[in-house]
Design an enzyme around this catalytic site. Structure first.
Site, PDB file in Angstrom:
ATOM      1  CE  LYS A 261      -1.857   7.381   0.115  1.00 18.97           C
ATOM      2  NZ  LYS A 261      -1.269   6.425  -0.853  1.00 18.97           N
ATOM      3  CD  GLU A 353       6.991  -7.358  -2.211  1.00 16.59           C
ATOM      4  OE1 GLU A 353       6.954  -6.137  -1.972  1.00 16.59           O
ATOM      5  OE2 GLU A 353       6.389  -8.209  -1.521  1.00 16.59           O
ATOM      6  NE  ARG A 381       8.121  -8.805   2.206  1.00 14.81           N
ATOM      7  CZ  ARG A 381       7.025  -8.167   2.613  1.00 14.81           C
ATOM      8  NH1 ARG A 381       6.642  -7.067   2.003  1.00 14.81           N
ATOM      9  NH2 ARG A 381       6.314  -8.630   3.596  1.00 14.81           N
TER      10      ARG A 381
END
Length: 628
Positions: A261, A353, A381
């Site tokens: 990253k 979630e 969600r």
């Protein structure tokens, strides 16, 4: 690397400009691909630092995206990006380099894939863990239509693989050897933060040079997937070979790609706090906020997130029963301060979630008071868990929803404009919205004191501003303004960030139109306070203002409460339209929705005109003449 300046338009390197389409990319000689990758990184650092956006994730997928577009023929072959914030390189290679000077700005390029921008953006994917399900459905559609000559490729970040939906899809994909989905697992060990859980540990073992047997006997192979990798995600030749191999096996395959990253930009590569995951306007030479944004001698307003972080830490010190849960958003939601002080009481469950909320229900059942911190857009969600696992059991769980309302440059998938409407259907749910730092402190503690059901505290993506004192507190509500020398004709009921413009509108109405008003902050929006209904009855008109959609929002519930009480005063709710709002500044979007001072003023005048024109009665005239 020689990053471009963060001011003005960033020049597009010739090799990048030549990539007007994937077909054009495939004409670039192999010997020039390393230079192309370097040019892309230089361009991204300059362009993203100039506008703000997701930098680290995109620097990590440069070679991978080049290889994908060289091996597969988009849009005939479908490329799906999960999460969509790693799609900037894809945008460049599909001819959108010129649009990066307005990235995430009103009328400019979206920060995520956008079907309005390009035929190469098949899905507008910015919520994690969904691409495998799309891929499963698309490959089924191809099979039904006998389109056997096209590939379906899902590029999924390792953080997104922690989401339950990804595993539900994987369960189906792996069970159907005749439907050859190609899954590219971008393994950089991070999403918004380091990837958590057993999956992260398994991927670490797979990419270990000692683990040859583990590679042959890994969880993906055990499910029946053809496993290719691990592959160096910054070696274009190796990536192309691996992708072609995955396509050739003719059954579901996973290509395990190991990337870094922030690759190629030292500040992002060395960043352990993921500050370069997404950046604001930044000086690329230093990696720090642009000089024009720094005011060392002035105390900058604090963000709502940072205020919540400090208050939660203080609350955790006061109460041993307070614990915290989040879904791979420890720092973005402000839980990192509590995690540093009380690591055993903060739980990051990954991008999951539903599990976060159900796990919080378990914590509450065990005698603790969980604070679940999520972005407002992502709570939807887990609505089933909030409804059936928390509320049905009357469990004391506090939801803190960051980025409630409009978020600005992140666009339609991130606006937190449905949470009040969604949570309003949950029996026993109490919802509050602080107007300033002092109210955040009060309301967080009041929420934590609730022991017989769920609570929710909404905070916007903004700075908190100065304190707004109350003239009086009445039955839990704060009276912020009451006109003197005028009849109290209009009741303005404002919530959270709409309170400042409501106060400005009240002053304009009073000084320029001679209209008297009361401005009230209900503090707790739902359930509707009966005292607010009685206060509404003492006025001739009620205007509500909220940064939630008008459909099913606070205003509609106040209107229903007035009707149920037999009160006929007209209630006009102002709020966000029932639509997917584009990316733009918060100021612009709120103004377009009529939630600035000018919009609220005009709404009052229009409603009063309508009232006078169509519903003037002797009773109304008597009320208008009687001082309140």
């Amino acid at each position: 690397m020689n990053p471009s300046t963060a001011t003005g338009t960033v020049a597009v390197p010739p090799l990048v400009a030549a990539c007007t389409s994937p077909a054009a990319l495939r004409t670039i000689p192999k010997a020039a691909l390393a230079e192309l990758a370097e040019n892309i990184r230089d361009f991204l650092v300059g362009a993203v630092c100039a506008t703000g956006g997701h930098l680290g994730p995109n620097l990590g997928v440069v070679e991978l995206t080049i290889a994908l577009h060289r091996v597969f023929d988009s849009p005939r072959d479908v490329l799906l990006f999960d999460i969509g914030h790693q799609a900037y390189v894809h945008k460049l290679l599909t001819g959108r380099a010129a649009g990066f000077d307005a990235l995430r700005q009103e009328g400019g390029l979206s920060g995520y894939p956008s079907r309005l921008e390009s035929e190469h953006d098949v899905i507008e994917n910015s919520h994690a863990s969904t691409a495998l399900s799309y891929a499963d459905g698309l490959v089924k559609a191809h099979a039904l239509a006998e389109r056997t000559d096209r590939a379906v490729v899902a590029v999924i970040g390792d953080g997104a693989m922690t989401g339950g939906m990804a595993w539900e899809a994987l369960n189906n994909i792996a069970a159907a050897p005749g439907r050859p989905v190609i899954i590219v697992l971008n393994d950089n060990g991070r999403s918004y933060a380091p990837t958590t859980g057993a999956l992260a540990a398994h991927l670490t073992r797979l990419r270990s040079p000692v683990g040859e047997p583990a590679r042959k006997h890994n969880m993906f192979a055990s499910l029946g997937l053809a496993y290719v990798g691990p592959v160096d995600g910054h070696d274009i030749g190796a990536l192309e070979e691996a992708l072609r191999r995955a396509r050739s096996v003719g059954r579901p395959a996973i290509v395990h790609v190991v990337t870094v990253k922030g690759k190629g930009y030292a500040y992002a590569e060395e960043d352990q706090a993921d500050r370069f995951h997404a950046v604001g306007v930044t000086d690329p030479a230093t990696g720090r906020p642009a000089p024009a944004l720094r005011h060392p001698r002035v105390c900058a307003p604090r963000s709502w997130t940072s205020l919540f972080a400090g208050e939660l830490l203080a609350l955790a010190r006061e109460r041993q029963d307070v614990v915290a849960v989040t879904a791979s958003m420890l720092r973005p939601t402000g839980l990192h301060l509590m995690a540093e002080a009380f690591p055993s009481r903060v739980f990051d469950v990954g991008i999951a979630e539903q599990h976060a909320v159900a796990s919080a229900a378990g914590l509450a059942t065990g005698g603790y008071h969980p604070v679940v911190a999520l972005y407002s857009a992502f709570l939807c969600r887990a609505l089933d868990q909030a409804l059936m696992d928390v509320a049905l059991h009357r469990l004391p769980v506090t939801f803190v929803l960051d980025r409630a309302g409009v978020t600005g440059p992140d666009g339609p998938s991130h606006h937190g404009m449905w949470d009040v409407s969604a949570l309003a259907i949950v029996p026993g749910m109490r919802i509050c919205a602080p107007r300033d730092a002092a109210r955040l402190r009060e309301l967080l503690r009041e929420a934590a004191d609730v022991g017989d059901g769920p609570t929710c505290l909404r905070i916007p993506k903004d700075t908190a501003g100065e304190e707004i004192p109350a003239l009086a507190r009445m039955d839990g509500m704060d009276i912020l303004h009451r006109s003197t020398g005028h009849f109290l004709d209009v009741l303005l009921v404002a919530t959270g960030p709409t309170i400042r413009p409501a106060l400005d509108a009240a002053r304009v109405l009073e000084t320029e139109e001679g209209i008297g008003s009361t401005v009230v902050d209900p503090r707790w929006l739902l359930p509707v306070n009966p005292a607010l209904v009685h206060l509404a009855a003492r006025h001739n008109l009620v205007i509500t203002a909220e940064d939630n959609t008008r459909t099913g929002g606070f205003g509609s519930h106040l209107a229903l409460a007035c009707t149920d009480a037999g009160i006929t005063v007209p209630v006009h709710p102002l709020g966000l339209p029932s639509a997917f709002l584009p990316h733009a500044t918060r100021t612009s979007l709120l103004a377009q929705a009529g939630l600035d001072a000018d919009g609220i003023t005009k709404a009052v005048l229009a409603a009063r005109y309508h009232l006078h024109r169509h519903t003037v009665t002797p009773q109304y005239l008597d009320q208008a003449r009687r001082p309140q």
